[in-house]
Design an enzyme around this catalytic site. Structure first.
Site, PDB file in Angstrom:
ATOM      1  N   SER A 114      39.612  41.602  40.209  1.00 34.26           N
ATOM      2  CA  SER A 114      38.852  40.342  40.203  1.00 34.26           C
ATOM      3  C   SER A 114      37.418  40.569  39.748  1.00 34.26           C
ATOM      4  CB  SER A 114      38.865  39.698  41.587  1.00 34.26           C
ATOM      5  OG  SER A 114      37.874  40.302  42.385  1.00 34.26           O
ATOM      6  N   ALA A 115      36.821  39.520  39.196  1.00 33.33           N
ATOM      7  CA  ALA A 115      35.456  39.627  38.674  1.00 33.33           C
ATOM      8  C   ALA A 115      34.497  40.074  39.780  1.00 33.33           C
ATOM      9  CB  ALA A 115      35.031  38.286  38.102  1.00 33.33           C
ATOM     10  N   LYS A 116      34.766  39.644  41.000  1.00 33.09           N
ATOM     11  CA  LYS A 116      33.882  39.985  42.119  1.00 33.09           C
ATOM     12  C   LYS A 116      33.791  41.499  42.314  1.00 33.09           C
ATOM     13  CE  LYS A 116      33.123  38.584  46.835  1.00 33.09           C
ATOM     14  NZ  LYS A 116      33.880  38.397  48.043  1.00 33.09           N
ATOM     15  N   GLY A 117      34.909  42.184  42.158  1.00 30.95           N
ATOM     16  CA  GLY A 117      34.908  43.651  42.189  1.00 30.95           C
ATOM     17  C   GLY A 117      34.762  44.272  43.553  1.00 30.95           C
TER      18      GLY A 117
END
Ligand code: B12
Length: 242
Positions: A114-117
């Site tokens: 996910s972009a959040k990482g």
């Protein structure tokens, strides 16, 4: 390193008083600290005490005798990866990931995709040269393979958190067998991750790489870009040798 001086800190589940000082001192001596000097001792609450200790460590390490295996790939910066993908690969890399079979733990997989990482490191979704598809939890192996085929995935990433009765080994082996059955194993970069996964275990099971606790998305992205490049070079060499 050469005078043995170290600083350590820890918390003990005891009341902060003179007895606590004696207990912490003995604890340090048992750890191999000679003449431990307590430089900080404070209550965290009525039953817990925090200590900072200076002392000399009696253990010795022959540093010249420590040999480690060189990393199989270099951790690349975002810019380095972008340049390689643009110049050497020339298209987006597609990765599909899932927590397969009975496993409902998705936090690790999300951390990577996910972009959040994870730990301030953005996941593969945020890279403009990755096409990252996260199928989520409890995905049957057959369904994951069907998806991988339909989107022509370059990379398949499996998350396995539950390890009771070695279920992770069973699930990972099942997926591999199905991929081999479809005749697409060699076309795919096959990776897995989870708290009990190591690179060695993954390789033993027939995977290309394995990623354990603390893995960052940058590490996974670097591995994929390196591996993609290696395979491309090998293919080029094979064709030129014909
Ligand atoms: C959150 C959690 C849950 C949540 C999951 C929610 C969700 N959406 O994920 C819920 C409540 C649903 C849950 C359920 C269960 N859980 Co649970 N859970 C946890 C917990 C507390 C944290 C796991 C976690 O999120 N870790 C954080 C992530 C970031 O770490 P990670 O998974 O290791 O991921 C990193 C690497 O491993 C790697 N990685 C992971 N996957 C992948 C994939 C790829 C492709 C790559 C490259 C890398 C990679 O990169 C990640 C980032 O660094 C752990 C205990 C703990 N403190 O670890 C128990 C734990 C995992 N759960 C456990 C158990 C037993 C269960 C249940 C069976 C409980 C029950 N009796 O119902 C159920 C099983 C459900 C199921 N069918 O799977 C046990 C597993 C024991 C074992 N050895 O098998 C643990 C260890 C707790 C314990 N000590 O008993 N759980």
């Amino acid at each position: 390193m050469n005078d043995g001086m170290v600083q350590i800190s820890f918390t003990l589940p005891i009341k902060n008083d003179d007895r606590a000082t004696a207990i912490a001192t003995q604890y340090c001596e048992k750890m191999g600290i000679i003449k431990p000097k307590i430089v900080k001792q404070e209550s965290l609450d009525p039953n817990f005490t925090f200590f900072v200790i200076y002392g000399s460590c009696k253990h010795k390490i022959e540093i010249d005798q420590i040999k480690i295996k060189a990393k199989e790939y270099k951790i690349l910066s975002h810019e380095e990866m972008e340049k390689i993908v643009k110049n050497e690969i020339g298209r987006k890399i597609t990765i599909v990931g899932a927590a397969i079979e009975s496993d409902a733990h998705t936090v690790g997989l999300d951390a990577i995709l996910s972009a959040k990482g994870f730990a301030g490191d953005h996941g593969l979704e945020s890279y403009n040269f990755f096409n990252a598809i996260n199928l989520g939890s409890q995905v049957p192996s057959e369904e994951l393979i069907k998806k991988a085929l339909s989107i022509k995935a370059d990379v398949v990433g499996i998350s396995q958190i539950i390890t009771q009765k070695n279920i992770h080994i069973y699930n990972l082996s099942k997926l591999l067998e199905l991929l081999e059955g479809e005749g697409i194993r060699d076309r795919i970069i096959l990776i897995c991750g989870g708290p009990r996964i190591s690179n060695a275990l993954a390789k033993e099971l027939g995977y290309d790489a394995g990623f354990g606790p603390g893995t960052t998305p940058t590490r996974v992205a670097s591995y994929i870009v390196n591996e993609f490049l290696n395979r491309k070079k090998k293919k080029r060499k094979f064709l030129s040798d014909l």
